[in-house]
Design a protein around this motif. Sequence first.
Motif, mmCIF file in Angstrom:
data_model
loop_
_atom_site.group_PDB
_atom_site.id
_atom_site.type_symbol
_atom_site.label_atom_id
_atom_site.label_comp_id
_atom_site.label_asym_id
_atom_site.label_seq_id
_atom_site.Cartn_x
_atom_site.Cartn_y
_atom_site.Cartn_z
ATOM 1 N N HIS A 183 1.235 6.048 2.576
ATOM 2 C CA HIS A 183 0.315 5.094 1.964
ATOM 3 C C HIS A 183 -0.718 5.837 1.119
ATOM 4 O O HIS A 183 -1.115 6.956 1.440
ATOM 5 N N LYS A 187 -4.110 -6.038 1.323
ATOM 6 C CA LYS A 187 -2.717 -6.150 1.754
ATOM 7 C C LYS A 187 -2.139 -7.511 1.381
ATOM 8 O O LYS A 187 -1.005 -7.621 0.914
ATOM 9 N N GLY A 214 0.781 -1.230 0.000
ATOM 10 C CA GLY A 214 0.000 0.000 0.000
ATOM 11 C C GLY A 214 0.806 1.269 0.000
ATOM 12 O O GLY A 214 0.252 2.359 0.177
ATOM 13 N N LEU A 250 -5.872 0.130 3.563
ATOM 14 C CA LEU A 250 -6.145 -1.098 2.819
ATOM 15 C C LEU A 250 -6.831 -2.118 3.714
ATOM 16 O O LEU A 250 -6.576 -2.183 4.923
#
Length: 451
Positions: free
Chosen positions: A228, A237, A193, A232
Amino acid sequence: MPTSNTITIEKNGKKYLAVSTNLKAKSFKGINTSKMKAAPGKIIRGGQLNDWKMEGLTEIDDIMFFYGPPVSGRTLNNFSPDENLISELLDAFKLLNTAGFHTGQFCTSSVFRLNNGGLLFFPTELMDFVNKRAAEDEIIKTIQPWNHHALKGEEAQAFTIAALIYQMICGAPAFPDEIKKNDYRSPLCTEPGLRSDLLELIDKSFAGTGTLDHWQKMLGILKTEGRHNRSLTEKEKSEISASAAKKEMQRQRKAKLSLFLTKNRTKLAVSASVTAVILFILISTLSRVLAPPVTIGMEQKEVIELYYNSYNELDFETMEDCITKKAGKPDQNQVVSLTAITKVRTAYEGASNLYEAARWKKDGMPELEQGTILWGLSELTVEELSTPNSYSANYERWSLAESENSSEALPEFEEIKDIIHLSIIKNSWRIDSLERKITIKPHVTENYSDD
């Protein structure tokens, strides 16, 4: 230089900061240290530059220390990189560049982080001397991960910033061993991410096209928006990690294969060449039976130029149409061997990594990445001689050769003059005689200047 490398000493009633060189006195024997003392280090604090001058050298417990005005702090060996430290270092690089101060090769032992804020860059002349004589384990820890030998100036500094950012994210250096451009484990393996623009800038900087302005802007974004793209889900992930892990396995396989091919290139070339020779003989024999030579209607000089161009292009069949077997046997054998090698590499790596010499010279003779095969002729000139049907061809033939002073292969060229005679065979001109004179030139130097 060891990790715990600074102490406070007293001389003539004055206190000084003393820094270990981790070298014995004999390393400085016969060395004029006055030049080292004349060029001060720099303290960067609050946007200001101040000199830090080395006062001298002293021996403590068989190790030489250099000493200067007392300041408190620790070398960067003692810190794990974080955004604050990297931001400090970036600002220092920019200020030092503006002041015309040459920072030299970046080494975590050469930069001192002050307890009351700021950084001290020890004198460059001195640190270059010390670092060139450092033990291998110290070089691997304090110098190798942060530098690329082919980069200079701001490009080298941007590489250093990217390497520190990578270490901050992944907890390990991008290049624990020999640095290869853009051949590193993706940070996504460690942290799914991550921002795509951050990953792109790391990649650009490792390739030598990053700048300090790029990183200054990126550090501002990281501070305000984080590193990021967005939050997520665990599933996302997991998918990103799996994809990155798959690419990492492919990268490692490719690296191992490249190492295998490098170590066994002679054996592979011999075995592949035998197979290729048989195939080429069958194909070219059938081709000659079914089709007329491509040289029909060409003038003598055109046939000669076509022969050498076909050599560059690894076009064995066209070479056969230009020359008789006996006259062109050595050149044809070279083409067959290299064609076999490139086919093997293309099958395993997806590319032959062949770099034609004429194009390489036109591109400015850039540094060749590991695994590249430099090949072919350049500077070809063809002139008619007074003897009937005779010509001279002058050119350079390039290849890679092992250097006596380096583990890497360096470009080498031969100056060649061919005396050529042609005759009519099967209604077209062909080279029936080729006498060759070769002068081998020394290895090209590190910057590939052939002076």
